[in-house]
Design a protein around this motif. Structure first.
Motif, short mmCIF file in Angstrom:
data_model
loop_
_atom_site.label_atom_id
_atom_site.label_comp_id
_atom_site.label_asym_id
_atom_site.label_seq_id
_atom_site.Cartn_x
_atom_site.Cartn_y
_atom_site.Cartn_z
N SER A 236 0.83 -1.21 0.00
CA SER A 236 0.00 0.00 0.00
C SER A 236 0.86 1.26 0.00
O SER A 236 0.34 2.37 -0.15
CB SER A 236 -0.92 0.01 1.23
N THR A 247 2.47 2.14 -6.65
CA THR A 247 1.87 0.92 -6.10
C THR A 247 0.89 0.35 -7.12
O THR A 247 0.43 1.06 -8.03
CB THR A 247 1.11 1.21 -4.80
N ALA A 249 -2.10 -0.40 -6.43
CA ALA A 249 -3.35 0.33 -6.17
C ALA A 249 -3.39 1.63 -6.98
O ALA A 249 -4.44 1.99 -7.53
CB ALA A 249 -3.48 0.62 -4.68
N SER A 258 -3.08 -4.71 -1.61
CA SER A 258 -1.86 -4.68 -0.81
C SER A 258 -1.42 -6.09 -0.45
O SER A 258 -2.20 -6.86 0.10
CB SER A 258 -2.09 -3.88 0.48
#
Length: 334
Positions: A236, A247, A249, A258
């Motif tokens: 994360s 990342t 994400a 994550s």
């Protein structure tokens, strides 16, 4: 000289006092087995091939522990069967602290993936310490033309299994992390398992495979040199070692994605708690030295530490999540 009854009595008392003092002194000076540990070479079994992040970490620690302990610390690579061969070797070793196992989340994953193991994961090992945590990182050979995670996912969806992805261990954390990515995006690649991060990296560097998802510390130097292109990290947070790499994400627009990997050490079950505690303290002392901390952080590790009980708690908490991801992916190893 004339000895009276009083003189003899005083002499006897003095002799008894001297004997008691000598005994107490010897008892006080008697070395505690844990304090003396180790009195001979220590072996650390790394259950993957040389060259990967686990191997690099363990060799760094072994060098410093050898100086601290005044004894050789031998790193033994025992690769095969997703790390279970090396783990089985340690499970059968004498529980005296002189044989240790390097392991990470793979010890949990194998307990889920394998129907039969040559050891009982819950009963064969004593947690010692979680040494470091690290992101997994998705990298590709520059010759692929893939420049971002968006490109990677788009190609893997439009041309399923056209991307060859070297895995540092079948069923390892990289495999599970990519399966989670596949479940969330529909990207399908051709998985090629290797006995460790070293061989997987060598083949993607040579262009024999297109990509690998691997512990960041294993490929940091190659990304910095431009020999591999980094697409994203699985945690994360971004890694200070490669702060420009987004990342998953962020780059994949997958909020909440994550996966954090870790590396730690175990002893055979039955190892005396005072010996386990001493090994834990000494590894933490090495990890806290500015030289080692800087070296590991430059590679992409983050020093963890904590007690043996902390590691045991971590093992219990991660099992349900990985079990769910593995079940959804339909993964199993015999």
């Amino acid at each position: 000289m004339t000895f009276t009854r009083h003189t003899l009595r005083r002499s006897a008392i003095a002799a008894l006092a001297l004997t008691a003092l000598t005994f107490a002194t010897r008892q006080h000076a008697a070395p505690d087995p844990a304090a003396r540990f180790p009195t001979k070479p220590v072996r650390i079994v790394v259950p993957v091939a040389p060259g990967g992040s686990a191997d690099k970490l363990t060799r760094t620690l072994a060098e410093k522990l050898a100086v601290l302990w005044g004894q050789s610390v031998v790193v033994e690579n025992v690769a095969g069967a997703s790390g279970t061969i090396g783990a089985a070797k340690v499970a059968k070793a004498a529980p005296d602290g002189y044989t240790l196992l390097q392991q990470g989340e793979g010890i949990t994953l194998n307990s889920i993936l394998f129907r039969d193991l040559p050891y009982d994961t819950n009963k064969s090992f004593t947690p010692v310490i979680k040494a470091v945590v690290s992101p997994q990182i998705l990298v590709v050979h520059p010759g692929t033309g893939i420049k971002s995670l968006h490109d990677y996912i788009a190609r893997a969806k439009a041309q399923p299994e056209s991307i060859s992805l070297g895995l540092p261990g079948n069923g390892g954390i990289a495999h599970v992390a990519h399966e989670i990515l596949s479940q969330e995006t529909g990207a399908k690649v051709n998985y090629i398992p290797y006995p460790g991060g070293g061989p997987a990296t060598v083949d993607v560097l040579a262009g024999h495979t297109n990509a690998t998802l691997i512990t960041l510390a294993a490929v940091t130097e190659y990304v910095r040199a431009g020999r591999l292109r980094a697409l994203a990290v699985t945690t994360s947070y971004r890694s200070p070692a490669l702060p420009d790499v987004p990342t998953v994400a962020e780059a994949g627009k997958l909020p909440g994605f994550s996966v954090e990997s870790w590396q730690g050490y175990f002893a055979p079950a039955g190892t005396p708690p005072d010996i386990v505690a001493k090994i834990n303290r000494d590894i933490q002392a090495v990890l806290k030295t500015p030289e080692v901390r800087a070296q590991l952080e430059a590679q992409g590790f983050k020093v963890a530490g904590g007690s043996p009980a902390d590691l045991a708690t971590s093992l219990q908490s991660e099992h349900p999540r990985y079990a769910q991801a593995i079940k959804a992916a339909g993964l199993s190893l015999r």
